[in-house]
Design a protein around this motif. Sequence first.
Motif, PDB file in Angstrom:
ATOM      1  N   MET A   1       1.053  -1.290   0.033  1.00 60.60           N
ATOM      2  CA  MET A   1       0.125   0.107  -0.087  1.00 60.60           C
ATOM      3  C   MET A   1       0.893   1.268   0.035  1.00 60.60           C
ATOM      4  O   MET A   1       1.776   1.393   0.934  1.00 60.60           O
ATOM      5  N   ASN A   2       0.567   2.057  -0.883  1.00 62.47           N
ATOM      6  CA  ASN A   2       1.225   3.432  -0.853  1.00 62.47           C
ATOM      7  C   ASN A   2       0.287   4.662  -0.862  1.00 62.47           C
ATOM      8  O   ASN A   2      -0.332   4.585  -2.212  1.00 62.47           O
ATOM      9  N   PHE A   3      -0.091   5.375  -0.065  1.00 62.70           N
ATOM     10  CA  PHE A   3      -1.333   6.055  -0.172  1.00 62.70           C
ATOM     11  C   PHE A   3      -0.993   7.577  -0.164  1.00 62.70           C
ATOM     12  O   PHE A   3      -1.389   8.256   0.508  1.00 62.70           O
ATOM     13  N   ASP A   4      -0.214   7.939  -1.260  1.00 65.59           N
ATOM     14  CA  ASP A   4       0.475   9.200  -1.475  1.00 65.59           C
ATOM     15  C   ASP A   4       0.839   9.566  -3.109  1.00 65.59           C
ATOM     16  O   ASP A   4       1.049   8.554  -3.781  1.00 65.59           O
ATOM     17  N   TYR A   5       0.989  10.847  -3.276  1.00 71.71           N
ATOM     18  CA  TYR A   5       1.489  11.226  -4.540  1.00 71.71           C
ATOM     19  C   TYR A   5       3.076  10.368  -4.687  1.00 71.71           C
ATOM     20  O   TYR A   5       3.617  10.285  -3.716  1.00 71.71           O
ATOM     21  N   VAL A  34      -3.460   9.965 -11.800  1.00 71.00           N
ATOM     22  CA  VAL A  34      -3.411  10.880 -10.345  1.00 71.00           C
ATOM     23  C   VAL A  34      -2.429  12.094 -10.376  1.00 71.00           C
ATOM     24  O   VAL A  34      -2.529  12.886  -9.822  1.00 71.00           O
ATOM     25  N   ARG A  66      -9.392  15.465   1.759  1.00 73.39           N
ATOM     26  CA  ARG A  66      -8.226  14.973   1.093  1.00 73.39           C
ATOM     27  C   ARG A  66      -8.255  13.248   1.099  1.00 73.39           C
ATOM     28  O   ARG A  66      -7.684  12.729  -0.090  1.00 73.39           O
ATOM     29  N   SER A  67      -8.597  12.752   1.989  1.00 67.07           N
ATOM     30  CA  SER A  67      -8.510  11.258   2.336  1.00 67.07           C
ATOM     31  C   SER A  67      -9.478  10.642   1.464  1.00 67.07           C
ATOM     32  O   SER A  67      -9.167   9.627   0.950  1.00 67.07           O
ATOM     33  N   ASN A  68     -10.728  11.096   1.165  1.00 65.07           N
ATOM     34  CA  ASN A  68     -11.467  10.509   0.297  1.00 65.07           C
ATOM     35  C   ASN A  68     -11.281  10.906  -1.159  1.00 65.07           C
ATOM     36  O   ASN A  68     -11.404   9.934  -1.789  1.00 65.07           O
ATOM     37  N   TYR A 104      -8.042  10.927  -2.079  1.00 65.22           N
ATOM     38  CA  TYR A 104      -7.116   9.978  -2.430  1.00 65.22           C
ATOM     39  C   TYR A 104      -7.608   8.875  -2.920  1.00 65.22           C
ATOM     40  O   TYR A 104      -7.107   8.280  -3.916  1.00 65.22           O
ATOM     41  N   TYR A 105      -8.505   8.139  -2.197  1.00 65.62           N
ATOM     42  CA  TYR A 105      -8.955   6.902  -2.646  1.00 65.62           C
ATOM     43  C   TYR A 105      -9.716   6.980  -3.916  1.00 65.62           C
ATOM     44  O   TYR A 105      -9.521   6.004  -4.560  1.00 65.62           O
ATOM     45  N   ALA A 121      -8.947   8.870  -6.320  1.00 67.57           N
ATOM     46  CA  ALA A 121      -7.933   8.940  -7.447  1.00 67.57           C
ATOM     47  C   ALA A 121      -7.279   7.604  -7.569  1.00 67.57           C
ATOM     48  O   ALA A 121      -6.898   7.472  -8.917  1.00 67.57           O
ATOM     49  N   TRP A 122      -7.160   6.839  -6.737  1.00 70.22           N
ATOM     50  CA  TRP A 122      -6.744   5.550  -6.817  1.00 70.22           C
ATOM     51  C   TRP A 122      -7.861   4.758  -7.661  1.00 70.22           C
ATOM     52  O   TRP A 122      -7.483   3.987  -8.619  1.00 70.22           O
ATOM     53  N   ASP A 143      -1.717   3.555  -4.440  1.00 69.90           N
ATOM     54  CA  ASP A 143      -1.541   2.033  -4.540  1.00 69.90           C
ATOM     55  C   ASP A 143      -2.048   1.400  -3.466  1.00 69.90           C
ATOM     56  O   ASP A 143      -1.470   1.461  -2.263  1.00 69.90           O
ATOM     57  N   ASP A 161      -2.730  -1.905  -3.316  1.00 71.39           N
ATOM     58  CA  ASP A 161      -2.570  -3.369  -3.399  1.00 71.39           C
ATOM     59  C   ASP A 161      -1.362  -3.796  -2.574  1.00 71.39           C
ATOM     60  O   ASP A 161      -0.527  -2.872  -2.345  1.00 71.39           O
ATOM     61  N   THR A 178       1.156   5.314   5.465  1.00 70.94           N
ATOM     62  CA  THR A 178       2.303   5.430   4.448  1.00 70.94           C
ATOM     63  C   THR A 178       3.278   6.380   4.761  1.00 70.94           C
ATOM     64  O   THR A 178       4.350   5.864   4.682  1.00 70.94           O
TER      65      THR A 178
END
Lengths: 357, 407
Positions: A1-5, A70, A269-271, A273-274, A276-277, B2, B4, B307
């Motif tokens: 998981m990578n939840f960032d730009y 993204v 922002r959190s919503n 990002y999700y 955007a994914w 990501d 996954d 993250t």
Amino acid sequence: MNFDYTEEERALAEQARRLLADKSPPALIRSLLEGEGADRREALWTEISALGWPAVAIPESQGGIEFGHVALCALAEEIGRAVAPLPMLPSIYLAAEAIAAAGTQPQMQRWLPALASGEIIGTAFLTPGAITVRDGRLTGSVSPVPYGAEAGVAIISAADGLHLVDLTRPGVTRSALNTIDDSVPHAAITFDAVEAEPLGARNGSALGDHIVSRAAVLVAFEQLGGAEACLQMALAYVRERKTFARVIGSYQAIKHRLADIYVATEVARSNAYYAAWALATGAPELPLAAAAARIAATEAYEFASAECIQIHGGIGFTWEADCHLHYRRSRLLAQALGPMAQWHDRLADALDRREAA
Amino acid sequence: MDFDDTPEDAVFRAEVRAWLAKHAPRHAPPPGEADAEGFALLPLARQWQTAKAEAGYARIGWPVAYGGRGGSVIQEVIFDEEQRRFPLPPDAFGISLGMCITTLLNWAAPEVLERFVAPALRGEEIWCQLFSEPSAGSDLGNVRTRAVRDGDDWIVTGQKVWTTGAHVSDWGTILVRTDPGAEKYAGLSYFWFDMRSPGVEVRPIRQASGHAAFNEVFLTDVRIPDSQRLGEVGGGWKVAISTLLNERMSVNEADIANITIDDVVAMARKVAPDGRRPIDDAASRARLASLYVRSLGVRYSRYRMLTRLAQGEEPGPEAAMGKLVLGRNIQDMARFAMEMRGPAGIIVDRQGDPELTEMQEAWLYAAGLRIAGGTDEILRNTIAERVLGLPQETRLDRGIPFNQLSN
């Protein structure tokens, strides 16, 4: 998981932030509200088009640079932060996305390279009802259409689905409109038996929903950037402004309001990002994620822009202060993709479908 | 962006799934007995904790030497996600491990850890944290419980309050005043001690919810050896703050209440007494949307924070946001859920409508949640001051010896 730009996305956003701070200052937005500066707005569009911003998420095979959605979200955030007067919403988030999603090979080849290069501006009007279709020709009026006077191509919704219209065809009449935010031009377009091509399948409402969902994610990033700009403006002001020999940022009434704005922007922002994914990966969660991003970002921007004026006090209500630029834009974006009740419906329907599956 | 799993994380998830599928079903609580507040099912919770500890899942992020597996924060999230699919007894060890033992790991000598970590990890010994007092809540530094040096020991006298789990705890960590002549925050010290020491009296407090998960603790001449001090004499505030940071880190909907947005969505999809599904009604849709967006906003904010942690950043005060939003959202979710039942929403029928009972419990519990571990107001101050950089509240307690303050 990578939840960032990624670093590349971040670098693009940084570049955009610097350029817009320089080329899209509040003074430009204010002149546009006063009916001046359209030439500078066009020059800005030319400049950012040369940098490839409109092309960021368009496939290389269609003249784009295929950096990804993204990256486009990261750009949208900066555009929103600067209240930049750019036709990204009608031309890229709606028209280019619609053609890329549902266009035939010839339609894509005809329009996407020109939209990617910024040479042609696209627009869309996706509320059905006002247009009748006979023998593939459109008749009726749509209003308000963003960049309706400047656009070369439009996606228009009718009862039988979406239509792609070359706006240089005979029978197109356009008249400029004033809106609550004249930094973004709008027009009414009248069609008198104008030749058009169908876009996508004939039961167009599913396609229309899909396109609106995708655009909503990108607009959510503009709203998010705008909300954060309001937060930063308010913070800068409360650190300086004194009453009763204290900076007003030391009063709990002000601190707590700013904490609430911060929380609203973080939830947005959190919503976002999700979403955007989901947008970038074509995940089946997109309708739900887009609705959540849309609702959170709309609430955050409206709250932040209104409270920004409130926190500034009287000076915040002047023409010279920048607060109203965001207050106007926040409402413009809130109205742009259908009323909030429709987004509540989309969210509830998506949840209901997910649980039924 | 990501979502996954990396290949390594996917392997870990598969291991966890297989292990849970084999072990979790045996630990399911009896139907209708899941309790919003953690200690009613303690024997079951202990068995489950022991099983996890033996498999190395009790604290995935802790070093192997202390019974953890030296895993990543992402692996902890994976385990939580997978564990949530099973009905399990409520966690009774969050304070023991997340606060008390974590503080010990940072501040205690190796031989202390040798003795205490493993039994706590298995749930055999429970710890509580004695911080708040009748006049030290939001103003925690106002602790008045006195510790006076007597040879190798300290003699502790005073009163603590809101001490979760004190009635089932074997050990405690405590913040006390060792120097009333020093400035407020400079006169505090931090100890661990035996909750069965002479002079410790625990009185459960009956909460507004009717439960009694927390307690008053009266300390009368309780003897604590100086060897059980953590940090310097007068350095207790620093130790306490390191613990509070852990508290704010842990916030997650499923960790702090028995209801989640998924439960609310499930209720909204059922036919209500008026013959319609709430999810089909426009006003309910608006409420549901707003609850959903907040709930998921916190969930994804946590992913963003994880993250950053995975990239080597330190946890920051941003985590205060999670509890601030969730406390209120849980209250709103529960209200909405009760309204969905119509007039019957007020009827308590644990056997007949366990779903509604959980909502009612959560509704009562949420009123306390918005106060415990940092009130909504203190959390807004934290955000304003430590995230947004605004000036601290004007304070009248700076630079004055504690015993000269007028409180």
